[in-house]
Scaffold this motif. Structure first.
Motif, PDB file in Angstrom:
ATOM      1  N   GLN A   1       0.984  -1.340  -0.486  1.00 14.69           N
ATOM      2  CA  GLN A   1       0.487   0.007   0.177  1.00 14.69           C
ATOM      3  C   GLN A   1       0.715   1.288  -0.486  1.00 14.69           C
ATOM      4  OE1 GLN A   1      -2.857  -1.270   3.080  1.00 14.69           O
ATOM      5  NE2 GLN A   1      -3.207   0.163   2.319  1.00 14.69           N
ATOM      6  N   LEU A   2       2.165   1.242   1.112  1.00 14.36           N
ATOM      7  CA  LEU A   2       2.601   2.371   1.224  1.00 14.36           C
ATOM      8  C   LEU A   2       3.294   2.631  -0.591  1.00 14.36           C
ATOM      9  CD1 LEU A   2       4.527   4.908   2.033  1.00 14.36           C
ATOM     10  CD2 LEU A   2       6.371   3.240   3.149  1.00 14.36           C
ATOM     11  N   VAL A   3       4.038   1.513  -1.033  1.00 14.68           N
ATOM     12  CA  VAL A   3       4.550   1.260  -2.766  1.00 14.68           C
ATOM     13  C   VAL A   3       3.931   1.855  -3.184  1.00 14.68           C
ATOM     14  CG1 VAL A   3       5.498   0.488  -4.271  1.00 14.68           C
ATOM     15  CG2 VAL A   3       6.569   0.367  -1.642  1.00 14.68           C
ATOM     16  N   THR A   4       2.571   1.286  -3.528  1.00 14.67           N
ATOM     17  CA  THR A   4       1.654   2.051  -4.331  1.00 14.67           C
ATOM     18  C   THR A   4       1.234   3.923  -4.069  1.00 14.67           C
ATOM     19  OG1 THR A   4       0.887  -0.401  -4.661  1.00 14.67           O
ATOM     20  CG2 THR A   4      -1.273   1.858  -5.377  1.00 14.67           C
ATOM     21  N   ALA A   5       1.046   3.618  -3.141  1.00 16.73           N
ATOM     22  CA  ALA A   5       0.247   5.095  -2.386  1.00 16.73           C
ATOM     23  C   ALA A   5       1.239   6.257  -3.196  1.00 16.73           C
ATOM     24  CB  ALA A   5       0.865   5.713  -1.296  1.00 16.73           C
ATOM     25  N   ILE A   6       3.212   5.825  -2.534  1.00 18.75           N
ATOM     26  CA  ILE A   6       3.933   6.766  -3.714  1.00 18.75           C
ATOM     27  C   ILE A   6       4.134   7.037  -4.929  1.00 18.75           C
ATOM     28  CG2 ILE A   6       6.190   7.004  -3.624  1.00 18.75           C
ATOM     29  CD1 ILE A   6       5.345   7.977  -1.155  1.00 18.75           C
ATOM     30  N   SER A   7       3.609   5.915  -5.540  1.00 15.04           N
ATOM     31  CA  SER A   7       3.497   5.653  -7.125  1.00 15.04           C
ATOM     32  C   SER A   7       2.858   6.520  -8.038  1.00 15.04           C
ATOM     33  CB  SER A   7       3.600   4.478  -7.619  1.00 15.04           C
ATOM     34  OG  SER A   7       5.219   3.394  -6.883  1.00 15.04           O
ATOM     35  N   GLN A   8       1.206   6.090  -6.985  1.00 10.91           N
ATOM     36  CA  GLN A   8      -0.182   6.896  -7.312  1.00 10.91           C
ATOM     37  C   GLN A   8       0.442   8.310  -7.835  1.00 10.91           C
ATOM     38  OE1 GLN A   8      -2.400   5.208  -4.776  1.00 10.91           O
ATOM     39  NE2 GLN A   8      -4.020   5.334  -6.453  1.00 10.91           N
TER      40      GLN A   8
END
Lengths: 153, 153, 153, 153, 153, 153
Positions: A134-141
């Motif tokens: 979730q953290l990696v996706t949040a930053i990427s988004q």
């Protein structure tokens, strides 16, 4: 998941992008005073190919943001930062005063409910417990939605 | 566009919705101390079929939000509110503490740049000068995106 | 709907916003060579509270965009512009070279299918026939999503 | 707002779009059995420049959708349709079986809470009471987000 | 991160989906002439479970898109493609002419600023340097937002 | 990708979040009757840091959702569930009746086309074949967009 963080390396992708220097590499500023969470966040983001700098207090984070113009591409911040007077809400507001488009991700347990009244626009609140993905996706988004900025020539 | 505001009426649509009482009608809370802007905002929203209540200070707005539970469906607020200590940023934060999903629209001229650091998540900043249609669309977009709430039985 | 366009007036809202001058008022640049469509677009946007300037060729539109920095807040353009070499796709690309966040709305009948390959990011294609409310909503949505810009002091 | 609905007319904009025939004009299918709501919805959409067809039962709505291919551009439906066995949820599902991108707007009072479990993806629920501008914006948003379709040659 | 790309294999998930043939497996078309970037992109996407085909020039990419109907599910393209006359902007436009919903991700350093004027709608620009997770998230976001397509029977 | 699923462990991140108990850890409910797909989904989500519970029929899934209030944070469901009368569409509707904001991801091959008429709002359909990264991103996107909920004190 292993607990021991990997050594931080300059990703080969950065080298491939025409030889930009280390200062030009995108780094995520992580503000967290708990060492265990620090190491997990570090490992998650490093595995995703990000580099990170860690500040253990809000004051240190603000100082880094103010002096290292353009070095950081996003902020990941805990809300309660034991030492010092600034909390994560304050750090995010400072970051947005410097750059109105700065990607912001908050991490919190009991304070997650306050996001609707204390968070900045276009930020993401990760309510603990959350998965590293979730953290990696949040930053990427957030980075993928930001207007691209040409590296300085 | 005429300047003279129309009298506020209970929209026939409300009556058609099964005879709900006046307290159940959606009303937009408008916080604005300039009478000319007040009347233009009132006319725009009334033409769009909304009803409005006007508060001329942040203190009055917060008092209305706290005592009139569920009466207001959205907030439209200026930033600089001459009288009193609360500005539009404060009013919006209070509104979100009461209801984390409360639709918020800010109107501002010189303070529009501060939205990225002082605004609440999922709000809209209308930078003056703006067209009346932008206000009506902003309120409609936010209301249409909110999770629907069943009227109390 | 009446066909006769209203005279263009400075909206009272603009005056209310602290006495900004005419050049500081948001104006929509409309690029259209068909007089009937011109008048309908003008009436729709004027009713919504927008002001408009009309260019009948792509060349004139580009000249206006290049010389009137900051005057226009959005572009509404037909695709096929009979006279001249530039079509609506070209005009939009020029507008975005000047301002990467410039709101763009295309209007087209038979060319609407080309939007996915020839349109610019974050633009809206209105496939003819469309209702006037769609145009007003499209412009409002794009303006409301744009980062606010403080008026020059 | 006047209660008396205007006569339905082919908008001049449609004529301007190169002389397309009446069958090619975008029409909103409204499914509503309450005459008062019918007339308010009709007036709101007509003022926004839309044309509408009204079906008073779910069965009639489905029959219209199945036989008038491409005539309707969007669906506005009440949930409880007194006569007949089909409710608004059923009508929307039928519409999406015919065209997976069909814009759908629901209107409801007490059934608004069921939208999250019974609504179709990318639809909008207008919880009664709502303002006419919310309906016009909802339809416009959905139409503007749909992939454009070239008119048949 | 290891530099040596893994061998490309048909993911077990694909087999599990009812025995679809290799031609029916989703493949990402990557257009890149720099071998080092090629291998990093390949590794990132392969780790995410995607398969990829690499074209080193725009001409080869267009030829692959035109002849292999339905084989590719998304495009990842560099902007400057040393050999040949077509750049990444051209390749993306060709892909969208064939399929208006085709997911497009651009990668660029100095040309990232041109995305607002030269990119196609609903595409993502990854400004170099970027993290591998941004690429995987970008492709996943675009694929997850696309209307699902039933595999041919 | 290895086929052998890892043992499920309580992520250290959860422990770090102030010592919440196991019941408070976010778990994804996966509804799938095919063992091979089960193991791939399990591996993908476990690698992303999620924990999962597997139900092999719709009936078992509904029973778990109804009795384990607040335990599950999202649903991943196949459409065709061989044994029992409930399919994936039914399970998702049940989940949304319990919690209108519950994140839902469908996985399907031949039934993906039905998503537009049978899916719930704000859900994601992953059309098979899909890459593991698409599943992890889909779950993360939906969780990150949900309003945060404070853990029970």
């Amino acid at each position: 998941m292993e607990l021991k963080p990997r050594p931080r390396v300059v990703s080969p992708l950065h080298l491939a992008a025409g030889g930009h220097e280390v200062d030009n590499v995108p780094v995520i500023l992580v503000v967290e005073d708990d060492q265990l969470v620090q190491s997990i966040v570090e490992e998650s983001l490093t595995e995703g190919g990000f580099e990170i700098s860690i500040a253990s207090t809000g004051e240190k984070a603000v100082a880094l943001l103010e002096t290292s113009e353009g070095k950081y591409r996003a902020l990941v911040t805990d809300i309660n930062l034991g030492q010092g007077n600034l909390d994560g809400w304050d750090v995010a507001r400072h970051a947005r005063e410097i750059d109105p488009n700065f990607p912001v991700v908050y991490m919190s347990g009991k304070d997650a409910d306050d996001w609707a009244s204390k968070g900045v626009p276009n930020s993401i609140m990760l309510a603990k417990p959350f998965a590293p993905a979730q953290l990696v996706t949040a930053i990427s988004q957030l980075l993928n939605a930001s207007p691209p900025i040409a590296p300085p020539s």
